[in-house]
Design a protein around this motif. Structure first.
Motif, short mmCIF file in Angstrom:
data_model
loop_
_atom_site.label_atom_id
_atom_site.label_comp_id
_atom_site.label_asym_id
_atom_site.label_seq_id
_atom_site.Cartn_x
_atom_site.Cartn_y
_atom_site.Cartn_z
N ILE A 439 -20.77 -94.85 67.28
CA ILE A 439 -20.63 -94.27 65.93
C ILE A 439 -19.78 -92.97 66.33
O ILE A 439 -20.60 -92.16 66.78
CB ILE A 439 -21.77 -94.24 64.90
CG1 ILE A 439 -22.31 -95.58 64.79
CG2 ILE A 439 -21.21 -93.36 63.74
CD1 ILE A 439 -23.75 -95.78 63.93
N GLU A 440 -18.90 -93.03 66.43
CA GLU A 440 -18.10 -91.52 66.96
C GLU A 440 -17.84 -90.85 65.42
O GLU A 440 -17.26 -91.22 64.64
CB GLU A 440 -16.60 -92.11 67.24
CG GLU A 440 -16.26 -90.80 68.24
CD GLU A 440 -15.00 -91.07 68.72
OE1 GLU A 440 -14.88 -92.26 69.39
OE2 GLU A 440 -14.00 -90.40 68.95
N GLU A 444 -18.88 -86.50 68.49
CA GLU A 444 -19.80 -87.13 69.57
C GLU A 444 -20.13 -88.51 69.05
O GLU A 444 -19.49 -88.91 68.24
CB GLU A 444 -21.32 -86.27 69.41
CG GLU A 444 -21.77 -86.25 68.01
CD GLU A 444 -23.03 -85.74 68.05
OE1 GLU A 444 -23.65 -85.18 68.95
OE2 GLU A 444 -24.03 -86.28 67.34
N ARG A 445 -20.47 -89.07 70.30
CA ARG A 445 -20.82 -90.35 70.14
C ARG A 445 -22.09 -90.82 70.07
O ARG A 445 -23.15 -90.38 70.87
CB ARG A 445 -19.95 -91.28 71.16
CG ARG A 445 -18.44 -91.43 71.15
CD ARG A 445 -18.08 -92.37 72.46
NE ARG A 445 -18.82 -92.40 73.37
CZ ARG A 445 -18.71 -93.57 74.05
NH1 ARG A 445 -18.34 -94.88 73.76
NH2 ARG A 445 -19.66 -93.86 75.18
N VAL A 485 -22.91 -92.67 56.77
CA VAL A 485 -24.04 -92.80 57.80
C VAL A 485 -24.16 -91.52 58.66
O VAL A 485 -22.92 -91.14 59.28
CB VAL A 485 -24.09 -94.05 58.74
CG1 VAL A 485 -24.97 -93.99 59.87
CG2 VAL A 485 -24.04 -95.20 57.91
N LEU A 486 -25.06 -91.08 58.99
CA LEU A 486 -25.33 -89.96 60.00
C LEU A 486 -26.31 -89.98 60.95
O LEU A 486 -27.06 -90.64 60.87
CB LEU A 486 -25.83 -88.57 59.27
CG LEU A 486 -24.77 -87.90 57.92
CD1 LEU A 486 -25.44 -86.83 57.33
CD2 LEU A 486 -23.50 -87.91 58.43
N THR A 487 -25.49 -89.82 62.16
CA THR A 487 -26.51 -90.11 63.37
C THR A 487 -26.07 -88.67 64.40
O THR A 487 -25.59 -87.81 64.22
CB THR A 487 -25.78 -91.09 64.32
OG1 THR A 487 -24.22 -90.92 64.44
CG2 THR A 487 -25.84 -92.48 63.70
N GLY A 488 -27.03 -88.64 65.23
CA GLY A 488 -27.27 -87.79 66.37
C GLY A 488 -27.36 -86.52 65.86
O GLY A 488 -28.17 -86.11 65.13
#
Lengths: 579, 101
Positions: A439-440, A444-445, A485-488
């Motif tokens: 998920i870029e 960041e990935r 969607v939020l990641t990292g």
């Protein structure tokens, strides 16, 4: 076969079969070659006809105690002995034990002059004597067509061949006749298929993309069901294997036992228990998404339970995998030392798909693992087309399910169409499909994981963030905010933001609370003030009442006194006088 | 052998050693015997030894002598070994095979 058909067949005498003992061939032919009848094996030069027929004899002699006669028209006995010695068969010993008789028939046109009518009685006598001398049940005539190059009179030859096959049937031997494929549509150069009409097997040797594959097909089998596909087969140090077989039916035992994936949070996504035992799992994802790590975790978990696992690596060497997995706190070496984990690494281009399949098959048969990992299957595309890889995997999955072995494949997906096809091709076969994807976002990935499918269980439909740390793998819930969607770090930022927000809210709430308390205090003060006022008013009122009462009393008493006095002035005086 | 190769194939005082393999009294065999005897009497009078072997009686010879087609005539001497199959009805071929033509 339907049961009613089975009944009909069982009522009549079934076609008896002679097992060949060649791995896989008996399954395809549903028991072997027709007993007491000739079978034709045809194919081009170098496709393995001689070896297959010879193995039929040798296995017959060793495994089924059926002696056999090999009549060679091409190779000398010593050559044959040497050829099969490389496969671990000792023909000399078998000959000495009268299990096998080799007879080399030499025909040279230049040495022979035909002077009139003749027949092949000499051949019949030789063969008959050989059969009788060892009580042979099996006969191989290797490249009978060589007769045609040695003798001129076609009419005689054809009539004699017809007689030969009839004679073989009368002798009640199961015979294999090999014939070379010529040009044109007929299966053999001399049309032998015309005479042998019970069972015809075609061997084929094709080179595609510089990699050769041998294939076998049962063209015809009178009075028997048989597999009609082209089955790849292999010649290796153990002889011929037609492998593995796609079974004709889908009647496999299934287990409802569950096994853990090694990642507790993944298990919880899978209905809380993990995968089904004996199921097939596909982990696909783009490069560097941690597919191998998931596979290693799974292998590690399997070994921790004390079960056996084979890891087929097509990309990395075992040492590389072991080293790399240490970085996520997975020690595979100790399982290897214990003998629970076995690595088998080979370059995909080492040999064709079928060879891989057989290599896999054989190792599995030998090691008897509970779990098999193939990492990655995508690399196999380099040695075969998409459809071939799919066909291979179907057979592999089939075989593994029969053996109740759980298998995990990893597959690399690139964002190009060809490779996505593989993925989909395989994905329809597997029971569970886990997708790991990048998920870029926000510079960041990060890795996102979700379960595309998992047959027979209530699996989570949520995307989880998949994190790899030096402590291992974990899944965390992703943030589903208004922006998606939020990641990292975005997830962390969102977390912080929410924390700050909640602190602010907390603060606001507490201020309001305090104000309320204050207000209450003020009000309470006011209430007590009023109460006091009321008390003083009440007191005042009471005072007045008392005064009034006193006054009343006083006046009444005074009046009484006055009355008394008035009345008693006299008395008082009198009394006073008296007193 | 080297000496022989320099010599002509047909030598006057050489004895022809012939072996005829037959299968019992089958028509082909009978014809072959009759035809061969006639040829030998005409062309090789008193210069030949003919051995007639019934393969049915001695099946082991079939393998040893590499016999496939029958009747078979093997000329052992003189010259190189020649094999003739058939009922010997084609006289020209028989003579050619025996080196007599």
């Amino acid at each position: 076969m339907s049961t009613s058909l089975k009944k009909i067949i069982s009522q009549h005498s079934l076609l008896l079969k002679t097992p060949t003992g060649i791995i896989g061939l008996d399954e395809i032919t549903d028991g072997g070659l027709p007993k007491g009848r000739p079978t034709l094996i045809c194919g081009e030069a170098g496709c393995g006809k001689t070896l297959m027929s010879l193995e039929f004899l040798i296995r017959g002699a060793i495994e089924f105690n059926e002696p056999g006669v090999f009549m060679a028209f091409e190779e000398k006995a010593s050559e044959l002995t040497m050829n099969v010695a490389s496969l671990g068969f000792d023909l000399d010993k078998l000959q000495a034990k009268k299990k096998i008789k080799l007879d080399y028939v030499h025909i040279d046109r230049s040495e022979i002059e035909e002077t009139g009518e003749y027949n092949l009685e000499g051949l019949f006598i030789r063969l008959g004597y050989a059969i009788d001398s060892i009580k042979a049940k099996r006969v191989v005539l290797d490249t009978l067509e060589n007769l045609f190059s040695g003798l001129n009179n076609q009419a005689i030859l054809r009539a004699e061949l017809r007689r030969l096959f009839q004679w073989l049937k009368e002798k009640d031997v199961t015979a294999i006749i090999t014939g070379e494929k010529g040009d044109g549509p007929s299966l053999t150069r001399q049309g032998l298929e015309e005479y042998v009409s019970d069972c015809v097997i075609l061997l084929d040797h094709r080179v595609i993309n510089q990699i050769s594959t041998r294939r076998l097909r049962v063209i015809k089998y009178r009075g028997s069901v048989h597999g009609t596909n082209e089955y790849p087969f292999l010649i290796d140090e153990e002889g011929i294997s037609v492998l593995p077989i796609t079974s004709l039916k889908l009647e496999k035992e299934v287990s409802s036992k569950r096994i853990s994936s090694g990642i507790p949070s993944l298990d919880s996504m899978l209905d809380g228990c993990g995968f089904f035992k004996g199921s097939s799992i596909l982990v696909s994802g783009t490069a560097g998404t941690g597919k191998t790590s998931i596979a290693a975790y799974f292998a590690n978990e399997t070994c921790k339970r004390g079960e056996k696992c084979i890891y087929f690596a097509f990309e990395e060497s075992p040492k590389q995998i072991i080293r790399n997995m240490r970085s996520i706190d997975v020690d595979l070496q100790k399982h290897v030392d214990k003998g629970l984990l076995k690595f088998h690494a080979s370059r995909p281009t080492l040999h064709g798909l079928e060879m891989h399949l057989v290599a896999i098959y054989k190792i599995i048969k030998k090691f008897k693992p509970d779990v098999v990992v193939l990492d990655p299957i995508t690399n196999l595309i380099t040695v075969g087309s998409v459809s071939e890889v799919k066909a291979m995997l179907i057979r592999l999955i089939d075989f593994l399910q029969e053996e109740q072995i759980t298998v995990m494949f990893t597959a690399l997906t690139l964002n190009n169409i060809v490779n996505e096809q593989t993925d989909e091709g395989v994905s329809s076969l597997v029971d569970a499909w886990i997708l790991v994807r990048d998920i870029e976002f926000n510079g960041e990935r990060n890795r996102g994981m979700y379960i595309m499918k998992s047959r027979g269980m209530k699996h989570s439909n949520q995307v989880r963030e998949f994190i790899i740390t030096d402590k291992g793998l974990d899944l965390v819930e992703v943030y589903l905010g208004p922006e998606g969607v939020l990641t990292g770090s975005a997830r962390e930022a969102q977390k912080l933001q929410e924390k700050a927000g909640s602190m602010l809210r907390d603060f606001a709430v507490s201020r309001k609370d305090r104000e309320l308390i204050r207000k209450r205090k003020v009000l309470e003060a006011k209430i007590s003030n009023l109460q006091m006022e009321f008390e003083s008013a009440e007191e005042e009122l009471n005072k007045m009442h008392q005064q009034e009462e006193l006054i009343k009393q006083m006046t009444s008493s005074t009046r009484e006194e006055i009355t008394n006095i008035r009345r008693g002035e006299h008395n008082k005086e009198k009394g006073g006088k008296n007193g | 052998m080297i000496e022989q190769s320099h010599m002509p194939e047909y030598i006057e005082d050489e004895i022809y050693r012939l072996r005829l393999f037959v299968t019992g009294a089958s028509p082909n065999s009978t014809r072959a015997i009759l035809n061969l005897k006639e040829i030998c009497d005409n062309f090789l009078k008193d210069k030949y030894e003919l051995e007639i072997i019934d393969i049915y009686q001695q099946p082991l010879i079939a393998q040893a002598e590499q016999i496939v087609a029958l009747p078979l005539l093997i000329k052992k001497t003189p010259g190189i070994e020649r094999r003739l199959i058939g009922d010997m009805s084609n006289r020209d071929k028989v003579l050619k095979g025996l080196g007599l033509s």
